[in-house]
Design an enzyme around this catalytic site. Structure first.
Site, short mmCIF file in Angstrom:
data_model
loop_
_atom_site.label_atom_id
_atom_site.label_comp_id
_atom_site.label_asym_id
_atom_site.label_seq_id
_atom_site.Cartn_x
_atom_site.Cartn_y
_atom_site.Cartn_z
N LYS A 116 0.84 -1.21 0.00
CA LYS A 116 0.00 0.00 0.00
C LYS A 116 0.87 1.26 0.00
CE LYS A 116 -4.36 -1.50 2.13
NZ LYS A 116 -4.16 -2.92 2.36
N GLU A 200 -2.28 7.20 7.52
CA GLU A 200 -2.88 8.21 6.66
C GLU A 200 -4.02 8.92 7.39
OE1 GLU A 200 -6.06 5.69 3.98
OE2 GLU A 200 -4.03 5.90 3.25
N ARG A 292 -7.27 -8.08 -9.10
CA ARG A 292 -8.03 -9.32 -9.34
C ARG A 292 -9.49 -8.94 -9.58
NH1 ARG A 292 -10.84 -9.34 -4.61
NH2 ARG A 292 -9.78 -8.60 -2.73
#
Length: 663
Positions: A116, A200, A292
């Site tokens: 990430k 974050e 995916r």
């Protein structure tokens, strides 16, 4: 196009891929674990091979075993589904090295999104909006604390290599950071093998909107519109819909363009999902790319009329994108919910066991069922407890919600507990109906979606009436089989000398419910808790129960189900177990207040106390990992721990006593 493909997955996604491949004339090979020997995907495939024990680590996560089966059966491609190895870059590379097509993006593209932190930096460099935060490699607790203080609170801690809502914590004050960091890192390590996290800024009351993207090997990339997934519990999606009722046309276009920009930034090929968090003012920020197919892809298929699995197969075979961006048209509104074997009233504890009854609505132009199980199958402890995905489609959102209400009312599941009742309350809640739910609403107001403390009196009376009608029908059948069916003793009309017969009914629903009924033939006076009710004109026609209550005619969906009776009034359902009229004379088990038991099979990941420690009611004593989630096992009362019977790393069975308190 391929002649043979192998599906490296299980459950409903494996069944879905097999059906699409069959439509295209492609032969399918399935793999399965020892726990899945009788699974539906095994029965649907042209051939299937066992690859190991029931634990995913012993089977579905064994890339070497999967490749060996692919080589032995002549498979030209492998479809990874979602979960397991679907986002494993090393597996994608190994498939390609074996000369087999991987039906998904390249290992290189996956690696760019596998972290990430790295993904966020890459997207920022590509001009895609990102949330301010910290993504550095220095993971020392002191530095992370300083970075958290710099970013400001509230903030979110995320597993850098995670997904699916695992390894995420919201921190609202500096003093809460260290404990949340430790818990997040431990969960990330257990789930993903790496404990790196990123920080974050936490967007208050955000919407979760994702864009379906497709890229090909020729440099093409487009998006197929958005899905809104703002109805979430603990970061797990509960309801998905398309199009989003929150987006304006301008915001939709901007987010779609940003998603395509993200796809180009990592040379993306095949299906993927760009996930954005959207603030109330319309500002949107990149979260991640799921490399995916997503569980919720059917809502996109319903509004676009496209088969995304077929697109995956064609692109993996080297074909260009089937359509251009301007050719993508959305029609109507689609909504998906997931039926799970879980108990919402017990903290959504996952369940397992045999599906003794599984009645789902018949597929139609408006209703779609994607499932990997049928009645009689087992929901095992080893995998995700999803039973089916229920998808509806209609011309607009109000009509789609109405379709969903009717479809859920037709669902009957007996065996492990299910979330059907929770979903019915969810889709009637004003926050959902008015399309104002945000990602944290369910966690803040969960009590609004759980079962009310008392059942509706009309539902209880309907259930009692149903049982009375069933008793009379059974008596009539018995009388018809008697040697002298004309005997007055064979009559089932409830007649007694001098007065109508009195019958007692007992039901179990967490607590025992007793009722007294007078009358017969659909005309009853039913007494409960000192109140007398009249039920007249009762008639059972198939699964339709009609009767007059309070002077008005009511209609219920009703059916016997094993030892249970089930009634539904169109808004809510009530399932009651028919019990004998005698009460148990055994005393209550007071020892339960001194024992901490495993609610289900799992692995002990943390022991937070020792024998001799004083604890208060609600203190966490052990943490159990089961079905991909952590369960905190707490002290049932104040006291002193007499013994701890488990240690970290130990696998325990359901109902095992893990700790005891002194008397």
């Amino acid at each position: 196009m391929f002649s043979t493909i192998l599906i490296a997955n299980r459950g409903e996604i494996a069944c879905r891929v097999i059906r699409t491949a069959r439509k295209l004339g492609i032969r399918t090979v399935a793999v399965f674990s020892e726990a899945d020997a009788d699974a539906q995907h095994v029965r649907l495939a042209d051939e299937a091979h066992c690859i190991g024990g029931p634990s995913p680590a012993d089977s579905y996560l064994r890339g070497d075993a999967i490749l060996e089966v692919a080589s032995r059966t002549g498979a030209q491609a492998i479809h990874p589904g979602y979960g397991f190895l679907s986002e494993n870059a090393d597996f994608a590379d190994a498939v390609a090295a074996a000369g087999i097509a991987f039906i998904g993006p390249s290992g290189n593209s996956m690696r760019k999104m596998g972290s990430k932190a790295g993904a966020k930096d890459l997207m920022a460099a590509a001009g895609v909006p990102v949330v301010p935060g910290y993504t550095g490699e220095d993971q020392s607790p002191d530095l992370l604390q300083r970075e958290a203080d710099r970013i400001g609170y509230p903030l979110m801690i995320k597993a850098a290599h995670g997904g699916g809502g695992k390894g995420m914590r919201i921190v609202r004050a500096a003093g809460e950071f260290a404990a949340n960091l430790e818990s997040c890192q431990r969960e990330a390590k257990n789930a993903f093998g790496k404990d790196r996290v990123l920080l974050e800024r936490y967007i208050e009351h955000p919407r979760h909107i994702e864009i379906q993207i497709f890229g090909d090997a020729h440099g093409g990339a487009i998006h197929l519109g958005e899905r809104e997934c703002s109805a979430q519990r603990r970061y797990q999606k509960v309801l998905e819909e398309s199009p989003s009722p929150f987006l304006t046309p301008e915001l939709r276009a901007a987010m779609g363009a940003a998603a395509v920009q993200a796809a180009h930034a990592i040379d993306y090929a095949n299906a993927g999902t760009v996930e954005f968090i959207v603030a109330q003012d319309g500002g949107f920020y990149f979260m991640e790319i799921n490399t995916r197919l997503q569980v919720e892809h059917p809502v996109t298929e319903e509004v676009t009329g496209l088969d995304l699995v077929e697109w995956q197969l064609r692109i993996a075979a080297g074909e260009p994108l089937p359509l251009r961006q301007q050719d993508i048209v959305q029609r109507g509104h689609a909504i998906e919910v997931r039926l799970y074997a879980e108990d919402p009233d017990a903290g959504f504890l996952p369940g397992s066991g045999t599906l003794q009854t599984l009645h789902l609505p018949a597929p139609s132009a408006h209703v779609r069922i994607d499932s990997g199980v049928v009645e009689g199958d087992n929901v095992t402890i080893f995998y995700d407890p999803m039973i089916a995905k229920l998808i509806v489609h209609d011309r607009d959102r109000p009509r789609a919600l109405a379709r969903l209400r009717e479809a859920l009312a037709q669902c009957v599941i007996r065996g492990p507990k299910s979330n059907v009742g929770f979903l019915e309350r969810l889709i009637r809640h004003p926050a959902v109906v008015e399309a104002r739910i945000d990602t944290g609403y369910l966690d803040r107001h969960l009590d609004e979606f759980l079962a009310p403390p008392r059942e509706d009196a009309a539902l209880l009376l309907a259930a009692a009436t149903l049982q009375l009608l069933l008793q009379e029908a059974a008596a009539r059948d018995a009388a018809a089989r008697a040697t002298d069916p004309t005997s007055p003793w064979a009559s089932a009309d409830g007649w007694r000398l001098g007065h109508a017969g009195t019958r007692r009914l007992a039901f179990g629903n967490g607590e025992r419910i007793e009722l007294t009924a007078h009358g017969h033939g659909g005309e009853y006076r039913i007494e409960h808790d000192g109140v007398s009710y009249l039920a007249s004109g009762a008639r059972l026609d198939g699964d339709a129960l009609t009767l007059r209550l309070d002077g008005g005619m009511r209609r219920f969906r009703a059916m016997p189900d094993g030892d249970d009776v089930l009634v539904h009034d169109g808004d809510a359902r009530l399932r009651l177990r028919v019990e004998p009229m005698y009460r148990s004379l055994a005393g209550a088990d007071t020892s339960a207040e001194s024992r901490i038991r495993a609610p289900m099979p799992g692995r002990v990941v943390l022991v937070q106390a020792a024998a001799g420690d004083a604890v208060q009611a609600g203190d966490v004593v052990l943490v159990l990992e089961a079905m991909k989630m952590e369960l905190a096992l707490k002290a049932p009362r104040d006291g002193v721990l007499a013994e701890i019977r488990a240690q970290a790393g130990e696998f325990v069975e359901a109902d095992a006593v893990l700790a005891t308190l002194e008397p």
